[in-house]
Design a protein around this motif. Sequence first.
Motif, PDB file in Angstrom:
ATOM      1  N   LEU A  36       0.923  -1.213  -0.035  1.00 29.02           N
ATOM      2  CA  LEU A  36      -0.064   0.228  -0.099  1.00 29.02           C
ATOM      3  C   LEU A  36       0.921   1.248   0.037  1.00 29.02           C
TER       4      LEU A  36
ATOM      5  N   HIS B 275       0.913   3.931  -3.201  1.00 36.96           N
ATOM      6  CA  HIS B 275       0.260   5.490  -2.902  1.00 36.96           C
ATOM      7  C   HIS B 275       1.387   6.361  -2.450  1.00 36.96           C
TER       8      HIS B 275
ATOM      9  N   SER C  50       4.349   8.061   0.699  1.00 34.93           N
ATOM     10  CA  SER C  50       3.932   8.187   1.956  1.00 34.93           C
ATOM     11  C   SER C  50       3.044   9.319   2.252  1.00 34.93           C
ATOM     12  N   ALA C  51       2.965  10.394   1.377  1.00 32.22           N
ATOM     13  CA  ALA C  51       2.334  11.601   1.613  1.00 32.22           C
ATOM     14  C   ALA C  51       0.620  11.002   1.641  1.00 32.22           C
ATOM     15  N   ALA C  52       0.237  10.070   0.630  1.00 25.46           N
ATOM     16  CA  ALA C  52      -1.088   9.785   0.598  1.00 25.46           C
ATOM     17  C   ALA C  52      -1.438   8.839   1.849  1.00 25.46           C
TER      18      ALA C  52
ATOM     19  N   ASP D  27       0.088   9.061   4.592  1.00 27.94           N
ATOM     20  CA  ASP D  27      -0.085   9.999   5.738  1.00 27.94           C
ATOM     21  C   ASP D  27      -1.844  10.662   5.822  1.00 27.94           C
ATOM     22  N   ALA D  28      -2.044  11.041   4.536  1.00 34.59           N
ATOM     23  CA  ALA D  28      -3.564  11.747   4.499  1.00 34.59           C
ATOM     24  C   ALA D  28      -4.397  10.454   5.101  1.00 34.59           C
ATOM     25  N   MET D  29      -4.102   9.362   4.440  1.00 34.10           N
ATOM     26  CA  MET D  29      -5.034   8.198   5.128  1.00 34.10           C
ATOM     27  C   MET D  29      -5.208   8.286   6.702  1.00 34.10           C
TER      28      MET D  29
ATOM     29  N   MET E  56      -4.351  10.530   8.428  1.00 37.03           N
ATOM     30  CA  MET E  56      -4.849  11.969   9.409  1.00 37.03           C
ATOM     31  C   MET E  56      -6.468  11.385   9.343  1.00 37.03           C
ATOM     32  N   VAL E  57      -6.963  10.760   8.296  1.00 43.23           N
ATOM     33  CA  VAL E  57      -8.413  10.688   8.574  1.00 43.23           C
ATOM     34  C   VAL E  57      -8.651   9.569   9.642  1.00 43.23           C
ATOM     35  N   LYS E  58      -7.848   8.531   9.524  1.00 43.05           N
ATOM     36  CA  LYS E  58      -8.115   7.487  10.409  1.00 43.05           C
ATOM     37  C   LYS E  58      -8.056   8.121  12.005  1.00 43.05           C
TER      38      LYS E  58
ATOM     39  N   ALA F 277      -8.553  11.088  12.845  1.00 40.37           N
ATOM     40  CA  ALA F 277      -9.603  11.913  13.058  1.00 40.37           C
ATOM     41  C   ALA F 277     -10.756  11.328  13.512  1.00 40.37           C
TER      42      ALA F 277
ATOM     43  N   ILE G  71      -4.964  -2.169   7.283  1.00 41.69           N
ATOM     44  CA  ILE G  71      -4.755  -1.323   6.288  1.00 41.69           C
ATOM     45  C   ILE G  71      -3.455  -0.479   6.394  1.00 41.69           C
ATOM     46  N   LEU G  72      -3.349   0.432   7.509  1.00 37.01           N
ATOM     47  CA  LEU G  72      -2.305   1.195   7.481  1.00 37.01           C
ATOM     48  C   LEU G  72      -0.925   0.805   8.006  1.00 37.01           C
TER      49      LEU G  72
END
Lengths: 467, 467
Positions: A433, A437, A439-441, A443-445, A447-449, A451, A463-464
Amino acid sequence: MNAPHTFRKPLPQAFIDTLTERFGTRFSTSEGVRAHHGHDESHFPDALPDAVVFAHSTEDVVAIVEACREHAVPIIPFGVGSSLEGHILAIHGGICIDFSEMNRVLAINTEDMDVLVQPGVTRKQLNAELHGTGLFFPIDPGADASIGGMAATRASGTNAVRYGTMRENVLGMTAVMADGRVIRTGSRARKSSAGYDLTHLLVGSEGTLAITTELTVRLHPLPEAVSAATCAFPDIVSAVNTVIQTIQLGVPVARIELVDALTVQAINRYSKTTLHESPMLFFEFHGSPASVEEQAQTVQEIANDNGGLAFDWASRPEDRTRLWAARHDVYFASLNLRPGSRGVTTDVCVPISKLAECIAGTRDDIEASGFIAPIVGHVGDGNFHTIILVDPADEVEIARAEALNNKIVQRALALGGTCTGEHGIGIGKQAFLLEEHGSAAIDAMRMVKQALDPDNLLNPGKILPPA
Amino acid sequence: MNAPHTFRKPLPQAFIDTLTERFGTRFSTSEGVRAHHGHDESHFPDALPDAVVFAHSTEDVVAIVEACREHAVPIIPFGVGSSLEGHILAIHGGICIDFSEMNRVLAINTEDMDVLVQPGVTRKQLNAELHGTGLFFPIDPGADASIGGMAATRASGTNAVRYGTMRENVLGMTAVMADGRVIRTGSRARKSSAGYDLTHLLVGSEGTLAITTELTVRLHPLPEAVSAATCAFPDIVSAVNTVIQTIQLGVPVARIELVDALTVQAINRYSKTTLHESPMLFFEFHGSPASVEEQAQTVQEIANDNGGLAFDWASRPEDRTRLWAARHDVYFASLNLRPGSRGVTTDVCVPISKLAECIAGTRDDIEASGFIAPIVGHVGDGNFHTIILVDPADEVEIARAEALNNKIVQRALALGGTCTGEHGIGIGKQAFLLEEHGSAAIDAMRMVKQALDPDNLLNPGKILPPA
């Protein structure tokens, strides 16, 4: 794969008391029940939850989440346990919510061609309940999976080339968030521009962002006419080229599946069929009688140009059922090629123009590896699997199988593809994964997790990749 | 609608210096340039950005975001300014990033039927550049919008019933996050189960979560045969019932558009056509010659059963072009019904079984209101618009139009629909968003926004209602 069984703490007695009081015998810490919920269809070692609870309602799930929040207990949603990447393994312990008793079809809207279901409804059950409505639910992974689990992994199957995957077929959800609040996402309207697309955020999130308790999914009209056929090819690349040309021409095939010669042997043995033991395509055409005939004619011409033999038609419904049952049983048929084995199943998906190169390279890799590993695929989507048969007790062999999978994934990524077309990430594909995608993407995932699940209670470790 | 022009601070001189140094004349604080970027096609009052910068690359956008972060300056992405809910109004001031000069088609992959574009490419430009490839891009909102803007609002248009909306047609994106990092989402593979679906999270997020700098979108084969026709009906409900039965039968129509009698009058005046001035459906059929004929035959029978007149065929390509150009110009044709007016455009979408009830109720509401308000719709999706013609200087009249819109939205929500099928939320529909999804789901959206844009720099004040 993450180190399993880390950070495991015993369940607090107060938590056990709370759940026992509310759920009675629907809450269990017995070894047998836990063992049943401690493995999926992957080759990963068992990881048992500390307890299992059988939910019956959204309110049940809210009560479970609130207790888990209070006592910091991880939560793992469980459908039928047919995941292939360790999704339901309780690697950090916690409680498994079993949805098998939350399996009612709540509302069939024939006029709008959608249905409201509880997450434990299985795909075969749903189609049985749709009998007589003129509608069907097309998503058909190999197992008789639950709709909730299929949404969680963004599953597809043999019909996706025509009807889409769970991504295209989930219209909305009811879900319990980590904070215990209930959200309703999406709408029964066929399109909407109203705010962030929470439905698509949850589809494929593998139970890590919220726990789904109801789903509205699309249905499709049963085609007026259906015809199915197999076609044998002298070699796998000729078969794949037939697929590529069919897709590029825009023929609306309902199914176009590849099986290699080894898979055909496995099918013949397991399903008592007499298919020609060479690389083969399985086709199905849906539409009006005229359209089905036209599609079949076009594809036959393409196959013929690529050296395919004559189409072998499954004309009667029962012949078609037998054909597709055989196709669906490929995983189990393959395991029989090596008694006592488990499958390390690869799942790459590439742009259709790269499919022949990807499959030919994969076949060469398999030959070099010495593994028994049939190739089978939803090739109309550019998606195919190899089922690498391993001795589950042999760690060296598993490591070699993982190295082969790694090679296959690297090629797919280099060709612009994905490490998983339909099985998901679980614990098995986290490194891929990150590669896919960046590391930036990721990290965005993260951040969502962070939050939506700040205490990391929802299916933790899936997943992460570890930060 | 939010109070405009709140929290506006003058741009810091250091910020102006930084951008002037990097962008030279591509950075402007002139009144004229700002005024051009201070309004869209909505009726909301102008709200000018403090500056405008013309981006040419992802690196440009990163530089802008970094300067904005340092100086706490809001950022508003701008395509062609054709949004309908105030999406690009600088209600909190800040800098507008104009993408009109970032409009190259970067790679056409005919074999995989996808294309990589910069966000400033418009839909007509894209189709012009696809000329000769045998492929086309089907999403066609009324305006010649930019692909970036269309992704931001999850746009659709007349072909969505067959080819889907931006939701189904964006395969991946490059985007600059609020922290200045560049992410790549999605994949050119047709399906993937690899992690959270960031692509769908960004599609429809109206520039509030990240700034898109490249998009991979699906293309579709030009149909072998095309036929188009209009069909007049004695009343609007008969026309809508024809649509409902066509969709429920699964006829794969490419376009099925409703215009009411008033709209036909507007079209005839504006586009010099001679259409029968009664409620009317515009059809287009795509497929093989046999399939197109079969579809047309089926739909003609349904229309006939519902009292439709004979189909009027647009057989030559130039006739079809004229017909669809007239359909696309409906917004401007409608404005001409009341010179000097602006449109308050409604955009509800309901499950197809509720469409007749929803449209009939809407028509009654319009009659009771006394407004001139043509009805036009992408009815195959259950989506329709009323263009309520208002005097933009008359606040009382605007309030009455908003009350009418409110009534129309309430009915759609009660019927299981959405407040916006394709225009988005912007500043105009935030209260409806809350009603449609409920406070828990809106809070989940807020959590995502807060996680990805903690300083609220990306198009602030859009989508999410004030907390």
